[in-house]
Design an enzyme around this catalytic site. Structure first.
Site: not given
Ligand SMILES: *Cc1c(COP(=O)(O)O)cnc(C)c1O
Length: 365
Positions: A36, A131
Protein backbone atom coordinates in the site's frame (compact mmCIF):
# COMPACT_ATOMS: atom_id res chain seq x y z
CA UNK A 1 18.71 12.59 -15.27
CA UNK A 2 15.29 14.03 -14.52
CA UNK A 3 15.17 15.20 -10.90
CA UNK A 4 13.71 14.56 -8.42
CA UNK A 5 13.93 10.81 -8.72
CA UNK A 6 13.24 7.90 -6.42
CA UNK A 7 15.63 5.04 -7.05
CA UNK A 8 14.15 1.67 -6.24
CA UNK A 9 16.31 -1.42 -5.89
CA UNK A 10 14.04 -4.31 -6.75
CA UNK A 11 16.62 -6.94 -5.81
CA UNK A 12 16.91 -5.56 -2.30
CA UNK A 13 13.14 -5.63 -1.93
CA UNK A 14 13.03 -9.21 -3.21
CA UNK A 15 15.79 -10.16 -0.79
CA UNK A 16 13.92 -8.56 2.12
CA UNK A 17 10.71 -10.38 1.21
CA UNK A 18 12.55 -13.69 0.91
CA UNK A 19 14.46 -13.26 4.15
CA UNK A 20 11.35 -12.39 6.16
CA UNK A 21 9.24 -15.08 4.48
CA UNK A 22 11.81 -17.72 5.38
CA UNK A 23 12.29 -16.36 8.89
CA UNK A 24 8.54 -16.51 9.50
CA UNK A 25 8.12 -19.88 7.78
CA UNK A 26 10.60 -21.25 10.32
CA UNK A 27 8.00 -20.46 12.97
CA UNK A 28 5.03 -21.74 10.97
CA UNK A 29 3.95 -18.28 9.84
CA UNK A 30 2.85 -17.36 6.34
CA UNK A 31 3.33 -13.84 4.93
CA UNK A 32 1.35 -11.58 2.66
CA UNK A 33 3.30 -8.63 1.27
CA UNK A 34 1.71 -5.23 1.76
CA UNK A 35 2.27 -2.84 -1.14
CA UNK A 36 0.00 0.00 0.00
CA UNK A 37 2.81 2.47 0.67
CA UNK A 38 3.96 2.09 -2.93
CA UNK A 39 0.40 2.36 -4.27
CA UNK A 40 0.20 -1.13 -5.70
CA UNK A 41 3.28 -0.66 -7.88
CA UNK A 42 3.35 -3.69 -10.15
CA UNK A 43 7.16 -3.72 -10.38
CA UNK A 44 7.58 -3.64 -6.61
CA UNK A 45 4.77 -6.14 -6.03
CA UNK A 46 6.49 -8.48 -8.49
CA UNK A 47 9.73 -8.20 -6.50
CA UNK A 48 7.87 -8.92 -3.25
CA UNK A 49 6.18 -11.93 -4.83
CA UNK A 50 9.48 -13.24 -6.19
CA UNK A 51 10.61 -13.27 -2.56
CA UNK A 52 8.08 -16.02 -1.89
CA UNK A 53 5.19 -14.36 -0.06
CA UNK A 54 1.87 -16.19 -0.37
CA UNK A 55 -0.22 -13.19 -1.38
CA UNK A 56 -0.38 -9.42 -1.82
CA UNK A 57 -2.32 -7.02 0.35
CA UNK A 58 -3.51 -3.49 -0.30
CA UNK A 59 -5.62 -0.88 1.43
CA UNK A 60 -7.24 0.71 -1.57
CA UNK A 61 -9.42 -0.81 -4.22
CA UNK A 62 -7.86 1.16 -7.06
CA UNK A 63 -4.51 -0.46 -6.16
CA UNK A 64 -6.07 -3.92 -5.99
CA UNK A 65 -7.48 -3.22 -9.43
CA UNK A 66 -3.91 -2.57 -10.66
CA UNK A 67 -2.65 -5.79 -9.11
CA UNK A 68 -5.58 -7.73 -10.56
CA UNK A 69 -4.92 -6.29 -14.02
CA UNK A 70 -1.29 -7.36 -13.72
CA UNK A 71 -2.54 -10.96 -13.49
CA UNK A 72 -0.71 -12.07 -10.33
CA UNK A 73 -1.60 -15.67 -9.56
CA UNK A 74 -1.80 -15.26 -5.77
CA UNK A 75 -4.65 -14.25 -3.47
CA UNK A 76 -5.17 -10.48 -3.24
CA UNK A 77 -6.14 -9.20 0.20
CA UNK A 78 -8.01 -5.99 0.92
CA UNK A 79 -6.68 -4.59 4.20
CA UNK A 80 -8.86 -1.57 4.80
CA UNK A 81 -12.38 -2.50 5.87
CA UNK A 82 -14.60 -2.45 2.77
CA UNK A 83 -17.04 0.45 2.61
CA UNK A 84 -20.70 -0.48 2.31
CA UNK A 85 -20.77 1.49 -0.94
CA UNK A 86 -17.98 -0.55 -2.55
CA UNK A 87 -18.94 -4.17 -1.90
CA UNK A 88 -19.43 -4.96 -5.59
CA UNK A 89 -15.88 -4.12 -6.69
CA UNK A 90 -14.54 -5.67 -3.48
CA UNK A 91 -16.07 -9.03 -4.31
CA UNK A 92 -15.03 -8.68 -7.91
CA UNK A 93 -11.40 -7.72 -7.25
CA UNK A 94 -10.31 -9.03 -3.84
CA UNK A 95 -10.05 -12.67 -2.82
CA UNK A 96 -10.04 -11.93 0.90
CA UNK A 97 -11.04 -8.85 2.89
CA UNK A 98 -10.67 -7.86 6.52
CA UNK A 99 -14.02 -7.05 8.15
CA UNK A 100 -15.69 -5.87 11.34
CA UNK A 101 -19.19 -4.70 10.40
CA UNK A 102 -22.19 -7.01 9.97
CA UNK A 103 -23.96 -4.67 7.54
CA UNK A 104 -20.96 -4.84 5.23
CA UNK A 105 -20.47 -8.59 5.66
CA UNK A 106 -24.15 -9.12 4.80
CA UNK A 107 -23.80 -6.96 1.69
CA UNK A 108 -20.60 -8.77 0.67
CA UNK A 109 -22.47 -12.06 1.01
CA UNK A 110 -25.39 -10.95 -1.15
CA UNK A 111 -23.07 -9.50 -3.77
CA UNK A 112 -20.96 -12.65 -3.83
CA UNK A 113 -24.08 -14.75 -4.44
CA UNK A 114 -25.03 -12.49 -7.34
CA UNK A 115 -21.51 -12.80 -8.76
CA UNK A 116 -21.61 -16.58 -8.26
CA UNK A 117 -18.68 -16.50 -5.80
CA UNK A 118 -17.88 -17.11 -2.19
CA UNK A 119 -15.98 -14.17 -0.70
CA UNK A 120 -13.45 -14.98 2.00
CA UNK A 121 -13.34 -12.82 5.09
CA UNK A 122 -11.10 -12.35 8.09
CA UNK A 123 -12.93 -11.11 11.18
CA UNK A 124 -10.86 -8.40 12.82
CA UNK A 125 -10.67 -8.34 16.61
CA UNK A 126 -9.62 -5.21 18.51
CA UNK A 127 -7.10 -6.25 21.15
CA UNK A 128 -6.78 -2.72 22.52
CA UNK A 129 -5.23 -0.56 19.81
CA UNK A 130 -8.63 1.03 19.06
CA UNK A 131 -8.38 1.02 15.31
CA UNK A 132 -10.51 -1.56 13.47
CA UNK A 133 -12.01 -4.69 14.95
CA UNK A 134 -14.91 -6.05 16.97
CA UNK A 135 -14.73 -6.16 20.75
CA UNK A 136 -13.85 -9.62 22.08
CA UNK A 137 -17.16 -9.89 24.00
CA UNK A 138 -19.05 -9.68 20.69
CA UNK A 139 -17.09 -12.52 19.09
CA UNK A 140 -19.65 -15.35 19.27
CA UNK A 141 -22.51 -13.08 18.24
CA UNK A 142 -20.56 -11.98 15.14
CA UNK A 143 -19.46 -15.48 14.19
CA UNK A 144 -23.02 -16.77 14.42
CA UNK A 145 -24.28 -13.98 12.16
CA UNK A 146 -21.44 -14.55 9.68
CA UNK A 147 -22.19 -18.27 9.52
CA UNK A 148 -25.72 -17.34 8.43
CA UNK A 149 -24.33 -15.49 5.37
CA UNK A 150 -24.07 -18.01 2.51
CA UNK A 151 -21.96 -15.80 0.23
CA UNK A 152 -19.03 -15.37 2.61
CA UNK A 153 -16.61 -17.82 4.13
CA UNK A 154 -15.04 -17.02 7.49
CA UNK A 155 -11.42 -18.04 6.93
CA UNK A 156 -9.81 -16.55 9.99
CA UNK A 157 -9.39 -14.04 12.77
CA UNK A 158 -7.04 -11.10 12.55
CA UNK A 159 -5.85 -8.15 14.54
CA UNK A 160 -4.00 -4.94 13.95
CA UNK A 161 -1.79 -3.41 16.64
CA UNK A 162 0.56 -0.41 16.99
CA UNK A 163 -1.25 1.52 14.29
CA UNK A 164 -3.46 3.98 16.11
CA UNK A 165 -3.02 3.35 19.80
CA UNK A 166 0.60 2.24 19.61
CA UNK A 167 -0.23 -0.96 21.52
CA UNK A 168 2.72 -3.37 21.29
CA UNK A 169 2.06 -6.98 20.21
CA UNK A 170 2.79 -9.33 23.12
CA UNK A 171 2.48 -12.98 24.05
CA UNK A 172 -0.53 -11.95 26.12
CA UNK A 173 -2.57 -10.01 23.53
CA UNK A 174 -1.73 -12.25 20.54
CA UNK A 175 -2.20 -15.28 22.81
CA UNK A 176 -5.75 -14.06 23.37
CA UNK A 177 -6.32 -13.95 19.60
CA UNK A 178 -5.26 -17.60 19.32
CA UNK A 179 -7.49 -18.54 22.22
CA UNK A 180 -10.50 -16.79 20.62
CA UNK A 181 -9.86 -18.68 17.38
CA UNK A 182 -9.69 -22.03 19.19
CA UNK A 183 -12.91 -21.31 21.09
CA UNK A 184 -14.68 -20.52 17.80
CA UNK A 185 -13.34 -23.65 16.13
CA UNK A 186 -14.56 -25.81 18.99
CA UNK A 187 -17.93 -24.18 19.46
CA UNK A 188 -18.91 -24.04 15.78
CA UNK A 189 -17.04 -27.14 14.54
CA UNK A 190 -15.04 -25.32 11.93
CA UNK A 191 -11.41 -24.67 11.10
CA UNK A 192 -9.99 -21.20 10.79
CA UNK A 193 -7.29 -21.21 8.14
CA UNK A 194 -5.68 -17.93 9.27
CA UNK A 195 -4.86 -16.46 12.64
CA UNK A 196 -3.36 -13.24 11.38
CA UNK A 197 -1.24 -11.66 14.08
CA UNK A 198 -0.64 -8.20 12.69
CA UNK A 199 1.91 -6.20 10.75
CA UNK A 200 5.62 -5.40 10.90
CA UNK A 201 5.26 -4.47 14.58
CA UNK A 202 4.85 -8.18 15.36
CA UNK A 203 8.35 -9.03 14.12
CA UNK A 204 10.26 -8.19 17.34
CA UNK A 205 8.07 -10.72 19.18
CA UNK A 206 8.73 -13.31 16.48
CA UNK A 207 12.47 -12.63 16.50
CA UNK A 208 12.51 -13.03 20.27
CA UNK A 209 10.87 -16.46 19.63
CA UNK A 210 7.92 -15.38 21.75
CA UNK A 211 5.20 -15.47 19.12
CA UNK A 212 2.31 -17.46 20.62
CA UNK A 213 1.87 -20.86 19.00
CA UNK A 214 -1.11 -20.74 16.67
CA UNK A 215 -0.40 -17.36 15.05
CA UNK A 216 0.15 -18.53 11.48
CA UNK A 217 -0.04 -15.37 9.39
CA UNK A 218 1.38 -11.83 9.24
CA UNK A 219 0.83 -8.93 6.86
CA UNK A 220 4.17 -7.22 6.26
CA UNK A 221 4.76 -3.90 4.52
CA UNK A 222 7.36 -1.60 6.04
CA UNK A 223 9.68 -4.43 7.11
CA UNK A 224 9.88 -5.69 3.52
CA UNK A 225 10.22 -2.29 1.88
CA UNK A 226 12.32 -0.39 4.41
CA UNK A 227 13.80 -3.20 6.52
CA UNK A 228 12.40 -1.89 9.80
CA UNK A 229 10.04 -3.11 12.49
CA UNK A 230 7.41 -0.59 13.48
CA UNK A 231 7.46 -0.37 17.27
CA UNK A 232 10.65 1.66 17.50
CA UNK A 233 11.49 1.67 13.78
CA UNK A 234 14.80 0.00 14.42
CA UNK A 235 16.61 -1.71 11.57
CA UNK A 236 16.03 -5.45 11.34
CA UNK A 237 19.00 -7.78 10.95
CA UNK A 238 19.39 -9.53 7.62
CA UNK A 239 17.37 -7.07 5.52
CA UNK A 240 18.20 -3.87 3.63
CA UNK A 241 17.09 -0.45 4.85
CA UNK A 242 18.13 1.25 1.61
CA UNK A 243 15.99 -0.24 -1.12
CA UNK A 244 14.67 3.29 -1.76
CA UNK A 245 16.57 6.55 -2.23
CA UNK A 246 15.39 9.97 -3.24
CA UNK A 247 17.60 12.17 -5.40
CA UNK A 248 16.91 15.86 -5.88
CA UNK A 249 18.84 18.76 -7.35
CA UNK A 250 20.19 21.92 -5.76
CA UNK A 251 18.53 24.89 -7.49
CA UNK A 252 20.09 27.63 -5.37
CA UNK A 253 23.22 27.72 -3.21
CA UNK A 254 24.06 30.88 -1.34
CA UNK A 255 25.67 32.12 1.83
CA UNK A 256 22.96 33.88 3.80
CA UNK A 257 21.93 34.68 7.34
CA UNK A 258 20.47 31.97 9.56
CA UNK A 259 17.67 34.28 10.71
CA UNK A 260 15.25 36.07 8.35
CA UNK A 261 15.26 39.86 8.19
CA UNK A 262 11.99 41.66 8.96
CA UNK A 263 8.94 41.13 11.08
CA UNK A 264 7.98 37.41 11.37
CA UNK A 265 4.41 36.34 10.62
CA UNK A 266 3.00 32.92 9.73
CA UNK A 267 4.77 30.75 7.17
CA UNK A 268 3.08 29.17 4.12
CA UNK A 269 1.47 26.53 6.34
CA UNK A 270 0.13 28.81 9.08
CA UNK A 271 2.92 28.11 11.58
CA UNK A 272 5.08 30.77 13.20
CA UNK A 273 8.61 29.71 12.32
CA UNK A 274 11.42 29.70 14.90
CA UNK A 275 15.07 30.13 13.96
CA UNK A 276 18.40 29.48 15.58
CA UNK A 277 21.08 32.20 15.34
CA UNK A 278 24.12 30.60 13.75
CA UNK A 279 25.44 33.63 11.91
CA UNK A 280 25.90 33.28 8.16
CA UNK A 281 25.48 29.77 6.80
CA UNK A 282 25.76 27.99 3.46
CA UNK A 283 22.20 27.42 2.37
CA UNK A 284 20.94 25.20 -0.41
CA UNK A 285 17.49 25.03 -1.92
CA UNK A 286 16.50 21.68 -3.40
CA UNK A 287 13.71 21.33 -5.94
CA UNK A 288 11.33 19.18 -3.93
CA UNK A 289 8.81 20.11 -1.25
CA UNK A 290 6.07 19.15 1.10
CA UNK A 291 3.90 18.17 -1.84
CA UNK A 292 6.28 15.27 -2.49
CA UNK A 293 7.78 14.40 0.90
CA UNK A 294 7.17 14.44 4.62
CA UNK A 295 10.10 16.62 5.68
CA UNK A 296 10.31 14.91 9.05
CA UNK A 297 10.80 11.68 7.11
CA UNK A 298 13.83 12.34 4.92
CA UNK A 299 17.46 12.12 5.95
CA UNK A 300 20.28 13.53 3.77
CA UNK A 301 22.78 10.77 3.06
CA UNK A 302 25.81 13.09 2.95
CA UNK A 303 27.10 13.96 6.40
CA UNK A 304 26.84 17.54 7.64
CA UNK A 305 23.59 18.43 5.87
CA UNK A 306 20.66 19.60 7.99
CA UNK A 307 17.06 20.12 6.94
CA UNK A 308 15.97 23.68 7.83
CA UNK A 309 12.43 23.48 6.54
CA UNK A 310 10.31 23.29 3.42
CA UNK A 311 7.43 24.87 1.60
CA UNK A 312 5.29 23.04 -0.96
CA UNK A 313 7.98 22.94 -3.63
CA UNK A 314 11.24 24.00 -1.94
CA UNK A 315 13.39 22.15 0.55
CA UNK A 316 15.85 24.31 2.52
CA UNK A 317 19.10 22.87 3.79
CA UNK A 318 22.03 24.05 5.88
CA UNK A 319 25.10 22.63 4.12
CA UNK A 320 27.74 24.62 6.03
CA UNK A 321 29.22 21.51 7.62
CA UNK A 322 29.00 19.35 4.50
CA UNK A 323 31.47 18.83 1.67
CA UNK A 324 31.35 21.42 -1.11
CA UNK A 325 28.18 21.45 -3.21
CA UNK A 326 27.19 23.62 -6.17
CA UNK A 327 23.94 24.47 -7.88
CA UNK A 328 23.08 21.54 -10.14
CA UNK A 329 24.52 18.94 -7.77
CA UNK A 330 22.19 16.10 -6.90
CA UNK A 331 21.67 15.18 -3.24
CA UNK A 332 20.55 11.81 -1.91
CA UNK A 333 18.05 11.25 0.86
CA UNK A 334 16.82 8.16 2.63
CA UNK A 335 13.09 7.93 3.22
CA UNK A 336 10.84 6.86 6.05
CA UNK A 337 7.43 5.28 5.55
CA UNK A 338 5.39 8.47 5.27
CA UNK A 339 7.87 10.06 2.87
CA UNK A 340 7.93 6.89 0.78
CA UNK A 341 4.14 7.02 0.57
CA UNK A 342 4.19 10.60 -0.72
CA UNK A 343 7.16 10.22 -3.04
CA UNK A 344 5.60 7.20 -4.73
CA UNK A 345 2.39 9.13 -5.31
CA UNK A 346 3.98 12.38 -6.49
CA UNK A 347 3.75 12.72 -10.28
CA UNK A 348 6.72 15.12 -10.09
CA UNK A 349 9.05 12.41 -8.82
CA UNK A 350 10.44 10.08 -11.49
CA UNK A 351 10.64 6.41 -10.51
CA UNK A 352 13.79 4.61 -11.49
CA UNK A 353 14.12 0.85 -11.17
CA UNK A 354 17.45 -0.60 -10.38
CA UNK A 355 18.67 -4.17 -10.23
CA UNK A 356 22.04 -5.35 -8.92
CA UNK A 357 23.40 -1.83 -8.80
CA UNK A 358 22.52 -1.03 -12.41
CA UNK A 359 19.94 1.39 -13.63
CA UNK A 360 17.21 -0.45 -15.50
CA UNK A 361 14.59 1.92 -16.76
CA UNK A 362 12.54 4.96 -15.97
CA UNK A 363 8.81 4.87 -15.55
CA UNK A 364 5.91 6.27 -13.67
CA UNK A 365 4.22 3.84 -11.29
C1 LIG B 1 -0.78 -1.28 6.63
C2 LIG B 1 -1.30 -2.52 7.19
C3 LIG B 1 -0.43 -3.60 7.38
C4 LIG B 1 1.05 -3.54 7.10
O1 LIG B 1 1.69 -2.73 8.04
P1 LIG B 1 3.30 -2.57 8.07
O2 LIG B 1 3.55 -1.88 9.37
O3 LIG B 1 3.66 -1.77 6.90
O4 LIG B 1 3.87 -3.93 8.03
C5 LIG B 1 -0.97 -4.77 7.88
N1 LIG B 1 -2.29 -4.86 8.17
C6 LIG B 1 -3.15 -3.83 8.01
C7 LIG B 1 -4.59 -4.01 8.34
C8 LIG B 1 -2.67 -2.63 7.51
O5 LIG B 1 -3.54 -1.61 7.35
Amino acid sequence: MPAPTVIIDLEKIEHNARFLTELCAGQGIEIVGVSKSVWGSVEISTAILNGGVSGLAESRLENIRKLRAAGFAVPLWLLRLPALSEVEPVVQLADISLNSELAVIGALSETALVQGKKHKIILMVDLGDLREGILPEDLFFFVEKILECPGVELVGLGTNLSCYGGVIPTEENLGRLVSYARQIEKRYHLRLRYISGGNSSSLPLLMAKKMPEGINHLRLGESILLGRETIGHSALDGVYQDAFFLEAEIIEKKRKASIPTGEIGEDAFGDIPVFEEKGEIERAIVGIGRADIDIAGIVPVDPGIFVLGASSDHLLLDITAARKFETGDVLRFSLNYSSLLRVMLSPSVTKKWQKSGEVDSYSQC
